[in-house]
Structures are given as structure tokens and as C-alpha cells.
Scaffold this motif. Structure first.
Motif, PDB file in Angstrom:
ATOM      1  N   UNK A   6       0.855  -1.197   0.000  1.00  0.00           N
ATOM      2  CA  UNK A   6       0.000   0.000   0.000  1.00  0.00           C
ATOM      3  C   UNK A   6       0.885   1.239   0.000  1.00  0.00           C
ATOM      4  N   UNK A   7       0.591   2.158  -0.921  1.00  0.00           N
ATOM      5  CA  UNK A   7       1.348   3.417  -0.957  1.00  0.00           C
ATOM      6  C   UNK A   7       0.356   4.585  -0.916  1.00  0.00           C
ATOM      7  N   UNK A 140      -4.741  -5.137   5.659  1.00  0.00           N
ATOM      8  CA  UNK A 140      -3.764  -6.162   6.029  1.00  0.00           C
ATOM      9  C   UNK A 140      -2.641  -6.276   5.016  1.00  0.00           C
ATOM     10  N   UNK A 141      -2.366  -5.183   4.312  1.00  0.00           N
ATOM     11  CA  UNK A 141      -1.275  -5.189   3.329  1.00  0.00           C
ATOM     12  C   UNK A 141       0.026  -5.619   4.020  1.00  0.00           C
ATOM     13  N   UNK A 142       0.882  -6.309   3.280  1.00  0.00           N
ATOM     14  CA  UNK A 142       2.127  -6.806   3.862  1.00  0.00           C
ATOM     15  C   UNK A 142       3.063  -5.664   4.254  1.00  0.00           C
ATOM     16  N   UNK A 143       3.010  -4.600   3.451  1.00  0.00           N
ATOM     17  CA  UNK A 143       3.852  -3.458   3.780  1.00  0.00           C
ATOM     18  C   UNK A 143       3.156  -2.173   3.309  1.00  0.00           C
ATOM     19  N   UNK A 144       3.249  -1.149   4.174  1.00  0.00           N
ATOM     20  CA  UNK A 144       2.540   0.111   3.883  1.00  0.00           C
ATOM     21  C   UNK A 144       3.532   1.280   3.899  1.00  0.00           C
ATOM     22  N   UNK A 145       3.373   2.168   2.921  1.00  0.00           N
ATOM     23  CA  UNK A 145       4.230   3.355   2.862  1.00  0.00           C
ATOM     24  C   UNK A 145       3.358   4.595   2.825  1.00  0.00           C
ATOM     25  N   UNK A 146       3.894   5.677   3.399  1.00  0.00           N
ATOM     26  CA  UNK A 146       3.245   6.986   3.281  1.00  0.00           C
ATOM     27  C   UNK A 146       4.307   7.934   2.748  1.00  0.00           C
ATOM     28  N   UNK A 195      -1.427   8.811   7.524  1.00  0.00           N
ATOM     29  CA  UNK A 195      -0.654   7.570   7.463  1.00  0.00           C
ATOM     30  C   UNK A 195      -1.280   6.488   8.337  1.00  0.00           C
ATOM     31  N   UNK A 196      -1.216   5.245   7.887  1.00  0.00           N
ATOM     32  CA  UNK A 196      -1.666   4.129   8.728  1.00  0.00           C
ATOM     33  C   UNK A 196      -0.689   4.031   9.900  1.00  0.00           C
ATOM     34  N   UNK A 197      -1.163   3.491  11.020  1.00  0.00           N
ATOM     35  CA  UNK A 197      -0.296   3.382  12.204  1.00  0.00           C
ATOM     36  C   UNK A 197       0.949   2.555  11.921  1.00  0.00           C
ATOM     37  N   UNK A 198       0.802   1.568  11.024  1.00  0.00           N
ATOM     38  CA  UNK A 198       1.938   0.688  10.724  1.00  0.00           C
ATOM     39  C   UNK A 198       2.611   1.054   9.398  1.00  0.00           C
ATOM     40  N   UNK A 199       2.442   2.319   8.959  1.00  0.00           N
ATOM     41  CA  UNK A 199       3.067   2.726   7.680  1.00  0.00           C
ATOM     42  C   UNK A 199       4.489   3.217   7.900  1.00  0.00           C
ATOM     43  N   UNK A 200       5.319   2.996   6.893  1.00  0.00           N
ATOM     44  CA  UNK A 200       6.678   3.552   6.896  1.00  0.00           C
ATOM     45  C   UNK A 200       6.561   4.911   6.206  1.00  0.00           C
ATOM     46  N   UNK A 201       6.948   5.981   6.906  1.00  0.00           N
ATOM     47  CA  UNK A 201       6.795   7.331   6.333  1.00  0.00           C
ATOM     48  C   UNK A 201       8.096   7.761   5.660  1.00  0.00           C
TER      49      UNK A 201
END
Ligand code: DC
Length: 229
Positions: A6-7, A140-146, A195-201
Motif C-alpha cells: 500500500x502506498x 492487512x497489506x504486507x507493507x505500507x508506505x506513506x 498515514x496508517x499506524x503501521x506505515x513507513x513514512x
């Protein structure tokens, strides 16, 4: 569930180019969800459908949602409605000015989010970019970016993108449009931009597109190997 990336981020942060590049390197599918909101906006403007007219809007959504399709044309992803290529029409300034109002509509979001989830499930892997992918569409994406960048940088990128496509925008107007659109996307009640709480910003202001793609790919690969362990 296949591997899902997810981006999210504000307008002009480079999400689409990065998402496309990452999908290419990882050999997975790519969905530009902003293009979907733009296509509904384009057709609503064309047919004179107001967002406030629920009946007409639902009729329009019902007619088009199953016909929205993505196809690669000469290495670029194009949005089709049936056999109509809407890729250029949906980038016009008129569509850009009106898209945040359409995107804030609950009926539009209901139809498009369902379509986005269906698309994600139909592929073994997907990179999806938008505003609410990590917070709502693919929770539930495996990896999330913002991805973020300064307003000036984002306006300049949009400007270069539009010039390349043959448009003649004004940089000052673009900056105003982007700021207004961000504000509407952040302040709306439904799935606001955050940003999602578990996103990499990632602040991409001082990074090249290539550098951002490399970082995102490296983090995705790390997550893939962690998933296998
Ligand atoms: O990424 P873009 O500029 O093409 O997006 C167009 C508009 O659509 C933007 O103003 C916000 C909206 N959008 C949204 O609300 N949710 C998404 N997942 C993607 C885009």
C-alpha cells in the motif's frame, strides 16, 4: 492473499511513479486508485451528474464500475472504460479541480473500494497507491508506505508531469490546487488522508524517484523474506 503493498500520500508526492516502478521490479500488478476516482469525476462532469444527486450518481456508478479496467499500453498503465481509453481525459484541470468533491462521496467510495479489493484479490501480488489504501482498502497489506514531500516539490513534479503530457499549467495555480485538494482530502469524514499506524513514512523531497523506488523495493523484499521465515 498475495503480496500487497500500500502506498499512500498527498497529491504529487510521487506515489504513482514509485508504485509503477516498484510493481515493475517486483513483477506484480499496479493499481492507481486516484485514476479510478478521476474516471468517475470525468464521467459525472460529462453527463452533468451532481454528487448531491444520489439517484443519478448510483446509476452512473452501477453502469461504469464493472467496466473500469487497467491495461498496459506501450509500457504505461492506461485506464479504460470498456474499450474507451480515458487516461488523458482524466488528467485535465477540470477533472483535477472536481475530483476531491467526488472522492468525498460515500457512494463513490463504497463502489470503488469494493472494486479495488476485488482487483487486489484477483492477482498474486499488487502495489496499490491512493489516500486510504493502508488505512482502509488493504488494511492487512504486507507493507505500507506513506510518501510525503514539500508543497513546492510536489507542485513542481505535477507541473513537469503535465508539461510532458502536452498541457500548459501555471505553477502558482498548481500549488494552490494541490493545497486545496490536500486540505479536502485530509478534512473529509470518510477515510481521510493520513498515514496508517503501521506505515513507513518517507519524505521524498530530497530523493530522486530512482532512490525512492530502490528503498521501497528493498523494504518489500525484506518483508517478503520475513514472511517466508
Ligand atoms: O492521486 P490523484 O491525484 O490522481 O487522486 C485524485 C483524487 O482522488 C485525490 O484528490 C484524492 C482522491 N483519492 C482518494 O480519495 N482515495 C484514493 N484511494 C485515491 C485518490
Amino acid at each position: 492473499m498475495g503480496f500487497q503493498v500500500a502506498i499512500d500520500g498527498p497529491a504529487g508526492a510521487g506515489k504513482s511513479s514509485v508504485a509503477r516502478g516498484v510493481a515493475q521490479v517486483l513483477q506484480i500488478s499496479y493499481v492507481d486508485t486516484g485514476a479510478m476516482y478521476r474516471s468517475v469525476t470525468y464521467l459525472a462532469l460529462l453527463q452533468g451528474v451532481q454528487a448531491s444527486n444520489t439517484c443519478q450518481l448510483e446509476k452512473l456508478l452501477h453502469q461504469i464500475v464493472t467496466k473500469i479496467d487497467f491495461q498496459v499500453v506501450q509500457g504505461e498503465q492506461h485506464l479504460f472504460l470498456g474499450d474507451m481509453d480515458l487516461s488523458d481525459s482524466i488528467r485535465s484541470q477540470e477533472v483535477t479541480r472536481n475530483v476531491s468533491t467526488i472522492a468525498a462521496n460515500s457512494l463513490v467510495r463504497k463502489y470503488l473500494v469494493q472494486k479495488q479489493r476485488d482487483l487486489a484479490l484477483s492477482w498474486p501480488g499488487v502495489v496499490m497507491d491512493g489516500r486510504d489504501i493502508g488505512t482502509h482498502v488493504l488494511l492487512h497489506a504486507n507493507v505500507k508506505f506513506f510518501l510525503t514531500a514539500s508543497l513546492e516539490q510536489r507542485a513542481k513534479r505535477r507541473y513537469d508531469e503535465l508539461v510532458k503530457k502536452g498541457f500548459h499549467p501555471s505553477l502558482t495555480e498548481l500549488m494552490g490546487d494541490i493545497e486545496r485538494r490536500d486540505q479536502m482530502d485530509i478534512e473529509r469524514d470518510l477515510s481521510p488522508l493520513r498515514p496508517a499506524q503501521d506505515a513507513i513514512i518517507l519524505d521524498t523531497s530530497c530523493l530522486t524517484q530512482h532512490e525512492v523506488i530502490e528503498m521501497v523495493v528493498a523494504l518489500c523484499r525484506l518483508r517478503m523474506t520475513q514472511g517466508e521465515a
